[in-house]
Design a protein around this motif. Sequence first.
Motif, PDB file in Angstrom:
ATOM      1  N   THR A  77       0.846  -1.187   0.000  1.00 40.44           N
ATOM      2  CA  THR A  77       0.000   0.000   0.000  1.00 40.44           C
ATOM      3  C   THR A  77       0.886   1.243   0.000  1.00 40.44           C
ATOM      4  O   THR A  77       2.028   1.221   0.467  1.00 40.44           O
ATOM      5  N   VAL A  78       0.318   2.321  -0.521  1.00 39.35           N
ATOM      6  CA  VAL A  78       0.957   3.628  -0.497  1.00 39.35           C
ATOM      7  C   VAL A  78      -0.040   4.597   0.118  1.00 39.35           C
ATOM      8  O   VAL A  78      -1.225   4.576  -0.224  1.00 39.35           O
ATOM      9  N   SER A  79       0.407   5.446   1.030  1.00 41.00           N
ATOM     10  CA  SER A  79      -0.467   6.487   1.556  1.00 41.00           C
ATOM     11  C   SER A  79       0.324   7.784   1.677  1.00 41.00           C
ATOM     12  O   SER A  79       1.556   7.790   1.677  1.00 41.00           O
ATOM     13  N   LEU A  80      -0.412   8.880   1.774  1.00 42.48           N
ATOM     14  CA  LEU A  80       0.211  10.198   1.807  1.00 42.48           C
ATOM     15  C   LEU A  80      -0.369  11.006   2.964  1.00 42.48           C
ATOM     16  O   LEU A  80      -1.589  11.059   3.140  1.00 42.48           O
ATOM     17  N   LEU A  81       0.508  11.610   3.746  1.00 46.99           N
ATOM     18  CA  LEU A  81       0.110  12.479   4.844  1.00 46.99           C
ATOM     19  C   LEU A  81       0.560  13.899   4.530  1.00 46.99           C
ATOM     20  O   LEU A  81       1.613  14.109   3.930  1.00 46.99           O
ATOM     21  N   GLY A  82      -0.228  14.881   4.944  1.00 51.15           N
ATOM     22  CA  GLY A  82       0.144  16.271   4.771  1.00 51.15           C
ATOM     23  C   GLY A  82      -0.104  17.044   6.054  1.00 51.15           C
ATOM     24  O   GLY A  82      -1.062  16.758   6.782  1.00 51.15           O
ATOM     25  N   ASN A  83       0.766  18.031   6.338  1.00 51.23           N
ATOM     26  CA  ASN A  83       0.605  18.777   7.577  1.00 51.23           C
ATOM     27  C   ASN A  83       1.262  20.154   7.460  1.00 51.23           C
ATOM     28  O   ASN A  83       2.098  20.395   6.579  1.00 51.23           O
ATOM     29  N   THR A  84       0.888  21.034   8.378  1.00 56.77           N
ATOM     30  CA  THR A  84       1.467  22.369   8.428  1.00 56.77           C
ATOM     31  C   THR A  84       2.788  22.393   9.181  1.00 56.77           C
ATOM     32  O   THR A  84       3.502  23.398   9.145  1.00 56.77           O
ATOM     33  N   ALA A  85       3.105  21.308   9.882  1.00 54.56           N
ATOM     34  CA  ALA A  85       4.353  21.200  10.646  1.00 54.56           C
ATOM     35  C   ALA A  85       4.907  19.792  10.475  1.00 54.56           C
ATOM     36  O   ALA A  85       4.198  18.865  10.077  1.00 54.56           O
ATOM     37  N   ASP A  86       6.189  19.647  10.779  1.00 59.69           N
ATOM     38  CA  ASP A  86       6.843  18.344  10.658  1.00 59.69           C
ATOM     39  C   ASP A  86       6.514  17.505  11.891  1.00 59.69           C
ATOM     40  O   ASP A  86       7.368  17.157  12.701  1.00 59.69           O
ATOM     41  N   SER A  87       5.225  17.177  12.019  1.00 59.72           N
ATOM     42  CA  SER A  87       4.703  16.420  13.148  1.00 59.72           C
ATOM     43  C   SER A  87       3.643  15.469  12.608  1.00 59.72           C
ATOM     44  O   SER A  87       2.731  15.887  11.890  1.00 59.72           O
ATOM     45  N   TRP A  88       3.740  14.170  12.982  1.00 59.35           N
ATOM     46  CA  TRP A  88       2.934  13.169  12.285  1.00 59.35           C
ATOM     47  C   TRP A  88       2.045  12.346  13.206  1.00 59.35           C
ATOM     48  O   TRP A  88       1.512  11.328  12.796  1.00 59.35           O
ATOM     49  N   GLY A  89       1.863  12.810  14.446  1.00 58.62           N
ATOM     50  CA  GLY A  89       0.958  12.105  15.346  1.00 58.62           C
ATOM     51  C   GLY A  89      -0.487  12.235  14.922  1.00 58.62           C
ATOM     52  O   GLY A  89      -1.266  11.271  14.988  1.00 58.62           O
ATOM     53  N   ALA A  90      -0.870  13.426  14.470  1.00 55.14           N
ATOM     54  CA  ALA A  90      -2.239  13.681  14.011  1.00 55.14           C
ATOM     55  C   ALA A  90      -2.192  14.670  12.852  1.00 55.14           C
ATOM     56  O   ALA A  90      -2.550  15.840  12.995  1.00 55.14           O
ATOM     57  N   PRO A  91      -1.733  14.218  11.690  1.00 53.08           N
ATOM     58  CA  PRO A  91      -1.595  15.140  10.557  1.00 53.08           C
ATOM     59  C   PRO A  91      -2.943  15.662  10.075  1.00 53.08           C
ATOM     60  O   PRO A  91      -3.977  15.023  10.248  1.00 53.08           O
ATOM     61  N   ALA A  92      -2.905  16.839   9.447  1.00 52.01           N
ATOM     62  CA  ALA A  92      -4.133  17.467   8.957  1.00 52.01           C
ATOM     63  C   ALA A  92      -4.773  16.668   7.829  1.00 52.01           C
ATOM     64  O   ALA A  92      -5.996  16.666   7.670  1.00 52.01           O
ATOM     65  N   PHE A  93      -3.948  15.982   7.050  1.00 53.55           N
ATOM     66  CA  PHE A  93      -4.468  15.204   5.920  1.00 53.55           C
ATOM     67  C   PHE A  93      -3.855  13.818   5.917  1.00 53.55           C
ATOM     68  O   PHE A  93      -2.640  13.657   6.060  1.00 53.55           O
ATOM     69  N   THR A  94      -4.714  12.817   5.797  1.00 51.77           N
ATOM     70  CA  THR A  94      -4.278  11.437   5.595  1.00 51.77           C
ATOM     71  C   THR A  94      -5.077  10.857   4.449  1.00 51.77           C
ATOM     72  O   THR A  94      -6.311  10.812   4.508  1.00 51.77           O
ATOM     73  N   SER A  95      -4.398  10.444   3.413  1.00 49.51           N
ATOM     74  CA  SER A  95      -5.098   9.877   2.264  1.00 49.51           C
ATOM     75  C   SER A  95      -5.631   8.492   2.596  1.00 49.51           C
ATOM     76  O   SER A  95      -5.267   7.885   3.607  1.00 49.51           O
ATOM     77  N   SER A  96      -6.471   7.988   1.738  1.00 50.82           N
ATOM     78  CA  SER A  96      -6.811   6.568   1.800  1.00 50.82           C
ATOM     79  C   SER A  96      -5.590   5.770   1.363  1.00 50.82           C
ATOM     80  O   SER A  96      -4.629   6.324   0.808  1.00 50.82           O
ATOM     81  N   ASP A  97      -5.601   4.479   1.627  1.00 50.88           N
ATOM     82  CA  ASP A  97      -4.504   3.637   1.171  1.00 50.88           C
ATOM     83  C   ASP A  97      -4.636   3.389  -0.323  1.00 50.88           C
ATOM     84  O   ASP A  97      -5.678   2.916  -0.793  1.00 50.88           O
ATOM     85  N   PHE A  98      -3.589   3.735  -1.073  1.00 47.81           N
ATOM     86  CA  PHE A  98      -3.555   3.446  -2.499  1.00 47.81           C
ATOM     87  C   PHE A  98      -2.927   2.070  -2.694  1.00 47.81           C
ATOM     88  O   PHE A  98      -1.907   1.756  -2.080  1.00 47.81           O
ATOM     89  N   THR A  99      -3.522   1.273  -3.543  1.00 51.15           N
ATOM     90  CA  THR A  99      -3.001  -0.071  -3.802  1.00 51.15           C
ATOM     91  C   THR A  99      -2.161  -0.071  -5.068  1.00 51.15           C
ATOM     92  O   THR A  99      -2.654   0.288  -6.141  1.00 51.15           O
ATOM     93  N   PRO A 100      -0.884  -0.441  -4.965  1.00 51.24           N
ATOM     94  CA  PRO A 100      -0.061  -0.509  -6.172  1.00 51.24           C
ATOM     95  C   PRO A 100      -0.639  -1.503  -7.175  1.00 51.24           C
ATOM     96  O   PRO A 100      -1.159  -2.551  -6.796  1.00 51.24           O
ATOM     97  N   TYR A 101      -0.576  -1.142  -8.427  1.00 50.73           N
ATOM     98  CA  TYR A 101      -0.997  -2.036  -9.501  1.00 50.73           C
ATOM     99  C   TYR A 101       0.244  -2.559 -10.217  1.00 50.73           C
ATOM    100  O   TYR A 101       1.377  -2.166  -9.904  1.00 50.73           O
ATOM    101  N   ASP A 102       0.051  -3.441 -11.152  1.00 51.85           N
ATOM    102  CA  ASP A 102       1.183  -4.000 -11.896  1.00 51.85           C
ATOM    103  C   ASP A 102       1.849  -2.880 -12.689  1.00 51.85           C
ATOM    104  O   ASP A 102       1.277  -2.347 -13.634  1.00 51.85           O
TER     105      ASP A 102
END
Length: 260
Positions: A77-102
């Motif tokens: 799986t691939v996911s992406l987090l985004g935030n206003t600060a370099d802190s990842w306990g509760a980021p402002a944005f968390t994507s759904s899990d992307f599933t790699p394809y062939d």
Amino acid sequence: MNNLRILENNLVLGTAVTVTASSAVVTLPGTNAANPNRRKLWRATGSSSETWTIDMGAAYDVNALGLISSNLGTTGTVSLLGNTADSWGAPAFTSSDFTPYDQTFTGVLLFYFPTKNYRYWRIVLEDPDNSSTIQAGVAWLGTWAKMERNFAFGWDLEQVDLSHVDYATDGTPYTDELSSFKQVTLSFGFLTEGWALGTLARTLQRIGIKKDIILALFPESDASPTSERATNLYGRFQRLPIRNESFLRMGFQTTFRESL
């Protein structure tokens, strides 16, 4: 079918950007993600869950995530987090899990999501079947632009093999094996003059033939058939002519070559 998309501005390559990997082989560091050469790999050292943390230096719009030359399997799986600060306990944005394809056809994974605007981003790569050797070349974060109209029928996707083959007098072939790459030839017609000489011309001016970009031929959605999604190409335009077809109507023909 959605129109072809051009992903030209990889924000990860910005001069103010810093990239930090959760782990890395000394000779294959995480900073290689910020190099447009897909052969300069980052390789992790230790687990089935690894991250790239990216500080853009400022907040930017992002609605697409790409990975070039990764070895993630279809169980990962691939996911992406985004935030206003370099802190990842509760980021402002968390994507759904992307599933790699062939991705074995072109080596390009590409995922879309609603536009977000943050300075700090974290790419999370997980692959339970690949616990010690997760690796990837270029990380791509940015936005996409689509053609006003889609390419016409008669497009051509070609595997170009530069190997030289010669034959002995008895007919035995001898091969000087060289690299091969994919190349697509596309034609666009009935473009409005304002769009062709405005948006398209400015885009092509920025890209030229010197910049590696992602070309999404069939960007339906993340649910697109694998056969279509697997045609995403990472490479460069070879020809950029905009032509006048008729009064207030323009056309565009191009060849796009895969970068190896």
